[in-house]
Design a protein around this motif. Structure first.
Motif, PDB file in Angstrom:
ATOM      1  N   LEU A 194     -17.596  -4.700  16.043  1.00  0.00           N
ATOM      2  CA  LEU A 194     -18.073  -3.576  15.237  1.00  0.00           C
ATOM      3  C   LEU A 194     -19.251  -2.928  15.946  1.00  0.00           C
ATOM      4  O   LEU A 194     -20.196  -3.614  16.347  1.00  0.00           O
ATOM      5  CB  LEU A 194     -18.532  -4.058  13.853  1.00  0.00           C
ATOM      6  N   VAL A 195     -19.167  -1.618  16.125  1.00  0.00           N
ATOM      7  CA  VAL A 195     -20.284  -0.856  16.695  1.00  0.00           C
ATOM      8  C   VAL A 195     -20.526   0.313  15.755  1.00  0.00           C
ATOM      9  O   VAL A 195     -19.740   1.269  15.746  1.00  0.00           O
ATOM     10  CB  VAL A 195     -19.981  -0.344  18.117  1.00  0.00           C
ATOM     11  N   GLY A 196     -21.590   0.241  14.965  1.00  0.00           N
ATOM     12  CA  GLY A 196     -21.774   1.261  13.944  1.00  0.00           C
ATOM     13  C   GLY A 196     -20.586   1.241  13.006  1.00  0.00           C
ATOM     14  O   GLY A 196     -20.250   0.208  12.443  1.00  0.00           O
ATOM     15  N   GLU A 197     -19.927   2.393  12.865  1.00  0.00           N
ATOM     16  CA  GLU A 197     -18.743   2.465  12.003  1.00  0.00           C
ATOM     17  C   GLU A 197     -17.448   2.280  12.788  1.00  0.00           C
ATOM     18  O   GLU A 197     -16.362   2.376  12.224  1.00  0.00           O
ATOM     19  CB  GLU A 197     -18.704   3.829  11.285  1.00  0.00           C
ATOM     20  N   ARG A 198     -17.571   2.038  14.083  1.00  0.00           N
ATOM     21  CA  ARG A 198     -16.365   1.951  14.921  1.00  0.00           C
ATOM     22  C   ARG A 198     -15.899   0.507  15.060  1.00  0.00           C
ATOM     23  O   ARG A 198     -16.694  -0.435  15.009  1.00  0.00           O
ATOM     24  CB  ARG A 198     -16.632   2.580  16.287  1.00  0.00           C
ATOM     25  N   GLY A 241     -27.794  -7.526   8.856  1.00  0.00           N
ATOM     26  CA  GLY A 241     -28.698  -6.562   9.499  1.00  0.00           C
ATOM     27  C   GLY A 241     -28.262  -6.111  10.865  1.00  0.00           C
ATOM     28  O   GLY A 241     -29.089  -5.719  11.690  1.00  0.00           O
ATOM     29  N   VAL A 242     -26.948  -6.153  11.143  1.00  0.00           N
ATOM     30  CA  VAL A 242     -26.495  -5.815  12.491  1.00  0.00           C
ATOM     31  C   VAL A 242     -25.506  -4.648  12.483  1.00  0.00           C
ATOM     32  O   VAL A 242     -24.647  -4.542  11.611  1.00  0.00           O
ATOM     33  CB  VAL A 242     -25.866  -7.031  13.206  1.00  0.00           C
ATOM     34  N   GLU A 243     -25.656  -3.784  13.476  1.00  0.00           N
ATOM     35  CA  GLU A 243     -24.703  -2.683  13.689  1.00  0.00           C
ATOM     36  C   GLU A 243     -23.723  -3.040  14.797  1.00  0.00           C
ATOM     37  O   GLU A 243     -22.613  -2.519  14.841  1.00  0.00           O
ATOM     38  CB  GLU A 243     -25.459  -1.417  14.115  1.00  0.00           C
ATOM     39  N   LEU A 244     -24.171  -3.883  15.727  1.00  0.00           N
ATOM     40  CA  LEU A 244     -23.295  -4.392  16.785  1.00  0.00           C
ATOM     41  C   LEU A 244     -23.040  -5.871  16.506  1.00  0.00           C
ATOM     42  O   LEU A 244     -23.985  -6.667  16.434  1.00  0.00           O
ATOM     43  CB  LEU A 244     -23.969  -4.236  18.155  1.00  0.00           C
ATOM     44  N   SER A 245     -21.779  -6.210  16.336  1.00  0.00           N
ATOM     45  CA  SER A 245     -21.432  -7.608  16.077  1.00  0.00           C
ATOM     46  C   SER A 245     -19.969  -7.803  16.464  1.00  0.00           C
ATOM     47  O   SER A 245     -19.248  -6.830  16.722  1.00  0.00           O
ATOM     48  CB  SER A 245     -21.644  -7.965  14.603  1.00  0.00           C
ATOM     49  N   ILE A 280     -16.443   0.276  24.313  1.00  0.00           N
ATOM     50  CA  ILE A 280     -17.445  -0.425  23.509  1.00  0.00           C
ATOM     51  C   ILE A 280     -18.855  -0.044  23.968  1.00  0.00           C
ATOM     52  O   ILE A 280     -19.729   0.293  23.155  1.00  0.00           O
ATOM     53  CB  ILE A 280     -17.228  -1.958  23.580  1.00  0.00           C
ATOM     54  N   VAL A 281     -19.078  -0.087  25.265  1.00  0.00           N
ATOM     55  CA  VAL A 281     -20.403   0.293  25.773  1.00  0.00           C
ATOM     56  C   VAL A 281     -20.691   1.755  25.440  1.00  0.00           C
ATOM     57  O   VAL A 281     -21.806   2.107  25.047  1.00  0.00           O
ATOM     58  CB  VAL A 281     -20.500   0.031  27.291  1.00  0.00           C
ATOM     59  N   ASP A 282     -19.683   2.606  25.566  1.00  0.00           N
ATOM     60  CA  ASP A 282     -19.886   4.015  25.213  1.00  0.00           C
ATOM     61  C   ASP A 282     -20.272   4.160  23.740  1.00  0.00           C
ATOM     62  O   ASP A 282     -21.131   4.968  23.389  1.00  0.00           O
ATOM     63  CB  ASP A 282     -18.629   4.829  25.505  1.00  0.00           C
TER      64      ASP A 282
END
Lengths: 290, 55
Positions: A194-198, A241-245, A280-282
């Motif tokens: 998960l990256v933000g909403e993606r 509390g994470v946006e990247l997981s 993912i990095v993008d």
């Protein structure tokens, strides 16, 4: 400017720096390693950061606790140094509440895996039937064929319970450490980043019980889990509390239902990033640069 | 996997490059040396402890 801080041996931060450079995103690394000891000055409570005599005007921060240095050099001082640098950068983020910091609400928090499984279940995710135990005598007396065991905090691979028991002195009734004993689930393992909403979902093609036993196992991008799973998963990430997981799932062998193994709050993802062409990095850079 | 016995790869020095902070701004932007990513650093490294601990 985006500040990306972490270990000089951590491929994730190096990959992000190279990608930021290629995309023309103003970014700077703060990399610490055996040959890299930046001169840092952080004023408290002002929160001004100076690195190698350069005052930094940071708009967004991504800091990773470096675990790679200690893997290459097991001295306690190396792990302590990594923790000290992480502590300094977490403090910097705290002193600058308007700074965009990735995973800000999770920075400096250690996730207790038992608590996280309980939280996941309360949010509606299926988790493995689990016992935390050091009672070797009781385990030997019970059925072991359909169970696996893994440590509470990492440090060993997940093993069939019989193999984990065989590691211990057979005269011992109690293990030195409690561990997870869980039902055996069906593969392939599904890794959902998960990256933000993606969402980026991959099947890990391996027969190994723990995919880390086969580091070269290919990862294939697959369809994302259904909303009934993704909704609670996002809720779990927000609660931690994470946006990247990155979440690891297997399936109930009878129902096929997805079962959450754990949610990693500082995931390794370079192989998965490669498998999706750097998306993912993008996405991380997009999140930090917006 | 990280090979403990292997020396770190030679660092690749990236040139200082100018990236505008704002339109029309030619502010200099500096990166630190960014080493090449080892091809074998793709996954979390193997771990070798005992599940139920030692001692």
């Amino acid at each position: 400017m985006l500040l990306i801080a972490g270990g000089a041996r951590d491929p994730h931060v190096r990959r992000a720096l190279r990608r930021a450079e290629a995309r023309g995103i103003p970014a700077r690394g703060l990399l610490v390693g055996p040959e890299d000891h930046p001169r840092l000055r952080l004023s408290v409570p002002e929160g001004r950061l100076v690195v190698d005599d350069e005052p930094l005007d940071v708009g967004a921060l991504w800091v990773r606790h470096d675990v790679f240095a200690a893997l290459a050099d097991p001295r306690a001082a190396v792990a302590q140094r990594a923790l000290d640098w992480y502590e300094a950068l977490v403090g910097y983020a705290a002193l600058n509440p308007r700074l965009r910091a990735l995973n800000r609400d999770g920075l400096g928090r250690r996730v207790n895996k038992i608590a996280a499984l309980g939280l996941a279940a309360s949010l509606g995710l299926r988790v493995p039937r689990t016992l935390v135990t050091s009672d070797l005598a009781a385990l030997r007396a019970g059925p072991v064929a359909d169970a696996v065991a893994k440590p509470l905090r990492g440090g060993a691979l997940c093993l069939p319970l019989a193999e984990a028991l065989a590691e211990q002195d057979p005269r011992r009734a109690a293990a030195p450490s409690p561990a997870f004993v869980q039902e055996r689930l069906a593969g392939p393992e599904l890794r959902v980043t998960l990256v933000g909403e993606r969402v980026f979902s991959f099947a890990i093609e391996t027969e190994a019980l723990d995919h880390r036993a086969e580091p070269d196992a290919p990862a294939r991008r697959v369809a994302d889990p259904p909303p009934a799973v993704l909704g609670p998963l996002f809720a779990l990430a927000r609660a931690l509390g994470v946006e990247l997981s990155a979440a690891d799932f297997k399936r109930d062998p009878e129902s096929g239902e997805l079962v959450l193994l754990e949610l990693n709050t500082q995931p390794m993802f370079t192989a998965y990033d490669t498998a999706c062409g750097g998306a993912i990095v993008d996405a991380i850079l997009d999140l930090l640069a917006r | 996997m990280i090979d403990k016995n292997k020396a770190p790869k030679e660092r690749k020095e990236y040139k200082t490059m100018a990236i505008p902070e704002e339109p029309g701004d030619d502010a200099e932007y500096k990166t630190m040396a960014i080493p090449e990513e080892p091809a074998d650093a793709e996954k979390a490294p193997k771990k070798a402890g005992k599940v139920f601990g030692e001692g």
